[in-house]
Scaffold this motif. Sequence first.
Motif, PDB file in Angstrom:
ATOM      1  N   MET A  86       0.828  -1.211   0.000  1.00 51.05           N
ATOM      2  CA  MET A  86       0.000   0.000   0.000  1.00 51.05           C
ATOM      3  C   MET A  86       0.866   1.268   0.000  1.00 51.05           C
ATOM      4  O   MET A  86       0.586   2.232  -0.704  1.00 51.05           O
ATOM      5  N   ARG A  87       1.946   1.271   0.837  1.00 52.90           N
ATOM      6  CA  ARG A  87       2.770   2.482   0.922  1.00 52.90           C
ATOM      7  C   ARG A  87       3.478   2.782  -0.399  1.00 52.90           C
ATOM      8  O   ARG A  87       3.758   3.949  -0.708  1.00 52.90           O
ATOM      9  N   ILE A  88       3.758   1.720  -1.175  1.00 47.99           N
ATOM     10  CA  ILE A  88       4.398   1.930  -2.476  1.00 47.99           C
ATOM     11  C   ILE A  88       3.445   2.675  -3.405  1.00 47.99           C
ATOM     12  O   ILE A  88       3.818   3.638  -4.084  1.00 47.99           O
ATOM     13  N   TRP A  89       2.193   2.216  -3.421  1.00 43.99           N
ATOM     14  CA  TRP A  89       1.180   2.887  -4.253  1.00 43.99           C
ATOM     15  C   TRP A  89       0.946   4.314  -3.780  1.00 43.99           C
ATOM     16  O   TRP A  89       0.832   5.240  -4.592  1.00 43.99           O
ATOM     17  N   LEU A  90       0.894   4.529  -2.459  1.00 42.63           N
ATOM     18  CA  LEU A  90       0.668   5.873  -1.927  1.00 42.63           C
ATOM     19  C   LEU A  90       1.816   6.816  -2.267  1.00 42.63           C
ATOM     20  O   LEU A  90       1.592   8.006  -2.533  1.00 42.63           O
ATOM     21  N   ALA A  91       3.047   6.295  -2.267  1.00 41.56           N
ATOM     22  CA  ALA A  91       4.188   7.133  -2.641  1.00 41.56           C
ATOM     23  C   ALA A  91       4.077   7.555  -4.102  1.00 41.56           C
ATOM     24  O   ALA A  91       4.323   8.723  -4.454  1.00 41.56           O
ATOM     25  N   GLY A  92       3.703   6.611  -4.955  1.00 44.89           N
ATOM     26  CA  GLY A  92       3.483   6.962  -6.358  1.00 44.89           C
ATOM     27  C   GLY A  92       2.341   7.950  -6.509  1.00 44.89           C
ATOM     28  O   GLY A  92       2.404   8.873  -7.350  1.00 44.89           O
ATOM     29  N   MET A  93       1.301   7.784  -5.704  1.00 45.24           N
ATOM     30  CA  MET A  93       0.160   8.691  -5.761  1.00 45.24           C
ATOM     31  C   MET A  93       0.551  10.115  -5.402  1.00 45.24           C
ATOM     32  O   MET A  93       0.027  11.088  -5.971  1.00 45.24           O
ATOM     33  N   ALA A  94       1.467  10.281  -4.443  1.00 42.97           N
ATOM     34  CA  ALA A  94       1.887  11.630  -4.046  1.00 42.97           C
ATOM     35  C   ALA A  94       2.514  12.366  -5.230  1.00 42.97           C
ATOM     36  O   ALA A  94       2.252  13.559  -5.457  1.00 42.97           O
ATOM     37  N   VAL A  95       3.320  11.639  -6.014  1.00 41.29           N
ATOM     38  CA  VAL A  95       3.931  12.252  -7.197  1.00 41.29           C
ATOM     39  C   VAL A  95       2.865  12.566  -8.244  1.00 41.29           C
ATOM     40  O   VAL A  95       2.890  13.636  -8.873  1.00 41.29           O
ATOM     41  N   TYR A  96       1.924  11.655  -8.415  1.00 44.25           N
ATOM     42  CA  TYR A  96       0.872  11.877  -9.408  1.00 44.25           C
ATOM     43  C   TYR A  96      -0.007  13.068  -9.033  1.00 44.25           C
ATOM     44  O   TYR A  96      -0.414  13.856  -9.906  1.00 44.25           O
ATOM     45  N   ILE A  97      -0.289  13.231  -7.767  1.00 46.05           N
ATOM     46  CA  ILE A  97      -1.087  14.380  -7.307  1.00 46.05           C
ATOM     47  C   ILE A  97      -0.382  15.687  -7.649  1.00 46.05           C
ATOM     48  O   ILE A  97      -1.005  16.651  -8.127  1.00 46.05           O
ATOM     49  N   MET A  98       0.933  15.738  -7.425  1.00 45.93           N
ATOM     50  CA  MET A  98       1.671  16.956  -7.758  1.00 45.93           C
ATOM     51  C   MET A  98       1.722  17.166  -9.269  1.00 45.93           C
ATOM     52  O   MET A  98       1.730  18.315  -9.743  1.00 45.93           O
ATOM     53  N   ALA A  99       1.727  16.077 -10.049  1.00 49.64           N
ATOM     54  CA  ALA A  99       1.695  16.212 -11.508  1.00 49.64           C
ATOM     55  C   ALA A  99       0.368  16.808 -11.964  1.00 49.64           C
ATOM     56  O   ALA A  99       0.334  17.677 -12.851  1.00 49.64           O
ATOM     57  N   ILE A 100      -0.736  16.362 -11.352  1.00 48.52           N
ATOM     58  CA  ILE A 100      -2.043  16.923 -11.684  1.00 48.52           C
ATOM     59  C   ILE A 100      -2.109  18.398 -11.285  1.00 48.52           C
ATOM     60  O   ILE A 100      -2.655  19.237 -12.011  1.00 48.52           O
ATOM     61  N   ALA A 101      -1.529  18.730 -10.127  1.00 44.64           N
ATOM     62  CA  ALA A 101      -1.517  20.123  -9.687  1.00 44.64           C
ATOM     63  C   ALA A 101      -0.765  20.997 -10.692  1.00 44.64           C
ATOM     64  O   ALA A 101      -1.199  22.106 -11.034  1.00 44.64           O
ATOM     65  N   ALA A 102       0.363  20.502 -11.180  1.00 45.60           N
ATOM     66  CA  ALA A 102       1.133  21.260 -12.163  1.00 45.60           C
ATOM     67  C   ALA A 102       0.373  21.381 -13.481  1.00 45.60           C
ATOM     68  O   ALA A 102       0.374  22.438 -14.122  1.00 45.60           O
ATOM     69  N   ARG A 103      -0.285  20.302 -13.871  1.00 40.80           N
ATOM     70  CA  ARG A 103      -1.028  20.301 -15.137  1.00 40.80           C
ATOM     71  C   ARG A 103      -2.186  21.281 -15.107  1.00 40.80           C
ATOM     72  O   ARG A 103      -2.437  22.006 -16.067  1.00 40.80           O
ATOM     73  N   VAL A 120      10.542  18.035  -4.546  1.00 37.52           N
ATOM     74  CA  VAL A 120      10.802  17.442  -3.228  1.00 37.52           C
ATOM     75  C   VAL A 120       9.959  16.191  -3.012  1.00 37.52           C
ATOM     76  O   VAL A 120      10.444  15.162  -2.510  1.00 37.52           O
ATOM     77  N   VAL A 121       8.687  16.242  -3.381  1.00 39.71           N
ATOM     78  CA  VAL A 121       7.809  15.073  -3.242  1.00 39.71           C
ATOM     79  C   VAL A 121       8.356  13.898  -4.049  1.00 39.71           C
ATOM     80  O   VAL A 121       8.355  12.749  -3.597  1.00 39.71           O
ATOM     81  N   GLY A 122       8.860  14.165  -5.256  1.00 40.26           N
ATOM     82  CA  GLY A 122       9.422  13.101  -6.075  1.00 40.26           C
ATOM     83  C   GLY A 122      10.629  12.454  -5.436  1.00 40.26           C
ATOM     84  O   GLY A 122      10.788  11.222  -5.460  1.00 40.26           O
ATOM     85  N   LEU A 123      11.506  13.250  -4.844  1.00 43.89           N
ATOM     86  CA  LEU A 123      12.700  12.697  -4.204  1.00 43.89           C
ATOM     87  C   LEU A 123      12.336  11.877  -2.974  1.00 43.89           C
ATOM     88  O   LEU A 123      12.939  10.827  -2.716  1.00 43.89           O
ATOM     89  N   VAL A 124      11.365  12.340  -2.199  1.00 42.83           N
ATOM     90  CA  VAL A 124      10.923  11.573  -1.026  1.00 42.83           C
ATOM     91  C   VAL A 124      10.298  10.248  -1.444  1.00 42.83           C
ATOM     92  O   VAL A 124      10.535   9.193  -0.846  1.00 42.83           O
TER      93      VAL A 124
END
Length: 453
Positions: free
Chosen positions: A1-18, A168-172
């Motif tokens: 689950m934590r692996i998916w959530l970590a990927g989700m954090a990056v995806y959320i920031m990608a949507i924010a940028a988009r 920063v979110v991507g590096l974390v």
Amino acid sequence: MRIWLAGMAVYIMAIAARTSFGVASLDALERFDISAAELSMFTVIQLGVYAVCQIPLGLLLDRFGSRPIIVAGAIILGAGQIWLALAGTYPSALAARILIGMGDATAFTSVLRLIPQWFPPRKVPLYTQLTGLLGQAGQVISSIPFAMALAHVGWEKAFLGMGVTGAVVGLVAAFFIRERTSFVTATTKPSGKTLTHPGVWQGFWAHFTLGFPVHVFLLLWGVPFMVVNGIPQTTASALLIVCSAAGIVTGPLVASVTARHPLRRPMPVIAITALLVGTWAYILLLERPVEVWEFTVLLIVLALAGPGSSIGFDFARTAVPVSRLGTANGLVNQGGFTAALISAFLIGVVLDTRAPDGDYTRTDFRLAMASQAIIVAVGIIGFLAVGPAARRRFEKDKGLRIEPARVAIERIMRERRAEARLRASDRNRSGQAGEGDTPPGASPATGPSTPPR
């Protein structure tokens, strides 16, 4: 689950940028002194780069896995936002959007490729929908904190903050994301079989048809369309959150239908398309200004179209093995964003043709937004055309036969009527048995009789 959530954090920031540029579109008109067609190029270039990157990115995902792609994408995305913050000219800002498109392209398909590795098959449709659903938190970020920052601290600081946060979110996330140890990446060229598979193309056309309307509305033209209907810009920007909130319901709903009826996945695609066309027709045929509640309904339908487009990834998942899923998902994802960039540019062209001076009226916007019907028509024709070949290939690969929907419904109704008759028969027999079980010398009404004294 934590692996998916970590990927989700990056995806959320990608949507924010988009989606951040959709909130800042009117500011961009003033900052760079450009026309509507030139403004649309920001979205066209980003979505074009996004779409072009999908198949090469899919090949890289199948070769190297999700972790390095997600991290590299987050850094590129952050650099693009920082460049956009400092850009003082129109060409420089367009170049920044190229970087943003490249970084954005890496997030979604990378996360989707992790899901089959860490979740059982029956839960994959749910987590695929949840990925798209929770990713819309990025829309909330751009609609509220970013919009507030844009209004209070200006263009440069708002975009700088977004860029630094994303990197920063991507590096974390790099410390948590990993591939399954038993997972084997593709070592042969998979593009031939994958890119010609009719099931993958069925997913492409599903995403093409239902994926673009929400992007066109949220990324660029939604806020200006609402403003020209008399809604204040701040209200219009905040109203975009309705789409994210409605997705909390529509995403799991579509996932449930897909998981329970995997052989009937084309039906919800067609039904959602019909609802989308009907809602837009109502909005665009109004002679009076569109009211807030009507835009709210439209945003709810757009929130349903988003999960509907994600059914395309389920078509791809059941068409190819997981070692080729990155390429398949890349082609599917390319569909929606190709349609989005064509539609976004077409709307800008119509607006500039109708009002070269930039003084757009509500009628101009109605005609421009109606051009989306062309893209929907192309998409649904492609989806229906490839459907029979995709069904035959699915039946061959899975060793089964899919009944026509009409035949299946009739069979289910016959089975239910037979079950109802059987239950009624069982109740009748139980009642007769109860009456026949009265012991000798006893009355059903009074019980055992008392012998005379």
